[in-house]
Design a protein around this motif. Structure first.
Motif, mmCIF file in Angstrom:
data_model
loop_
_atom_site.group_PDB
_atom_site.id
_atom_site.type_symbol
_atom_site.label_atom_id
_atom_site.label_comp_id
_atom_site.label_asym_id
_atom_site.label_seq_id
_atom_site.Cartn_x
_atom_site.Cartn_y
_atom_site.Cartn_z
ATOM 1 N N VAL A 21 40.650 38.382 39.196
ATOM 2 C CA VAL A 21 42.007 38.895 39.319
ATOM 3 C C VAL A 21 41.886 40.392 39.598
ATOM 4 O O VAL A 21 41.109 41.089 38.932
ATOM 5 C CB VAL A 21 42.798 38.667 38.007
ATOM 6 C CG1 VAL A 21 44.156 39.361 38.071
ATOM 7 C CG2 VAL A 21 42.954 37.190 37.748
ATOM 8 N N GLY A 81 48.455 37.057 36.602
ATOM 9 C CA GLY A 81 47.424 36.046 36.740
ATOM 10 C C GLY A 81 46.236 36.212 35.840
ATOM 11 O O GLY A 81 45.226 35.514 35.994
ATOM 12 N N PRO A 135 50.450 35.206 42.356
ATOM 13 C CA PRO A 135 49.398 34.606 41.533
ATOM 14 C C PRO A 135 49.944 33.524 40.612
ATOM 15 O O PRO A 135 51.098 33.573 40.179
ATOM 16 C CB PRO A 135 48.884 35.796 40.715
ATOM 17 C CG PRO A 135 50.064 36.715 40.628
ATOM 18 C CD PRO A 135 50.777 36.582 41.943
ATOM 19 N N GLY A 138 48.771 33.520 34.332
ATOM 20 C CA GLY A 138 47.578 33.481 33.507
ATOM 21 C C GLY A 138 47.882 33.060 32.084
ATOM 22 O O GLY A 138 49.039 32.798 31.723
#
Length: 275
Positions: A21, A81, A135, A138
């Motif tokens: 990332v 992300g 993205p 996460g």
């Protein structure tokens, strides 16, 4: 894992099976906001992170850039992300301070694999993108405590018993000028160690042995108890990063000079001498 990564290494990893990332942390105090520059061109896939909104809390008695609310920080990282099991690379415009702030926060909050792009965006010789990435969210949840921190009392004590480094420019340490905070000078007992001496003319970090020799001359070797402060806890993170490159652990005083001088009862030293 190393604390820094070269542009060529990032280019290779970005095209691999498990790319990191990438976070863009362009910020400089007094300069225009970093987002327009990010939107004009960034490393492909990089997500912009706002230092003042997402990597710091509101200014106040805790300093100009106190540690961020963990929920705000964690939400920003997950939206970018960031996941616990995926490496992260952070970069800024080349000064290294803002990227190091993100590096330090992520490491302090428990992420095991974070590196700073050595030399910042200026070192990147690959293509740039103006397209905003999307993205996948996460899963990173901050758990603070993986790196040591100091409060004001702890910084004062370390200046007496260990090594407390002042990362600001030498003239601010001496109290000759103070362009930002209301009081000029330094914490009594602290040693002047400007961040400019951690990097070469291109903004890349000096080799580990050169950094280790620099810090040894200041008494901040691997056997010493070391802490670092600056004006508001941002450039000090770059010093912590340089120490990490040299293999020397150190604690950050996040409130730094802006918190120290918020209390008029705290002592202030001026001149080239620590005390």
């Amino acid at each position: 894992m190393n604390a820094i990564i070269s542009a060529s290494e990032l280019a290779v990893e970005s095209t691999g099976d498990y790319p990191p990332v990438v976070l863009d942390i362009r910020y400089q105090m007094g300069a225009p906001h970093g987002r327009p520059a990010y939107e004009a061109g960034h490393i492909p896939g990089a997500v912009f992170i706002d230092l003042e909104a997402e990597l710091a809390g509101p200014p106040g008695s805790g300093g100009r850039h106190p540690l961020p609310d963990l929920e705000v920080f964690g939400t920003a990282m997950r939206a970018a992300g960031v996941s616990a099991a995926r490496p992260v690379v952070v970069y800024d415009g080349g000064q290294g301070w803002a990227a190091a702030r993100a590096w330090w926060l992520l490491r302090w909050a428990g992420h095991p694999a974070v590196r700073v792009l050595d030399g910042g965006l200026a070192a990147w010789d690959g293509p740039l993108s103006s397209s905003p990435p999307s993205p996948a969210p996460g899963d990173f949840v901050p758990v603070p405590g993986a790196l040591p921190v100091l409060d004001a009392d702890g910084a004062a004590a370390l200046a007496r018993t260990g090594v407390l480094l002042d990362a600001r420019a030498a003239e601010r340490y001496r109290g000759e000028v103070e362009p930002i905070d209301p009081v000029a000078g330094h914490i009594p007992g602290a040693l002047s160690a400007p961040t400019s001496e951690n990097v070469d003319a291109t903004g890349r970090f000096l080799p580990p042995d050169a950094l280790a020799a620099r810090f040894e001359r200041l008494g901040a070797g691997v056997a010493a108890e070391v802490g670092v402060y600056c004006g508001s806890g941002v450039s000090a993170a770059q010093q912590i990063l340089a120490l990490a490159v040299a293999g020397i652990p150190a604690a950050l005083y996040p409130g730094s000079w802006s918190e120290w001088t918020a209390d008029p009862s705290r002592p202030v030293a001026t001149g080239p001498s620590p005390r």
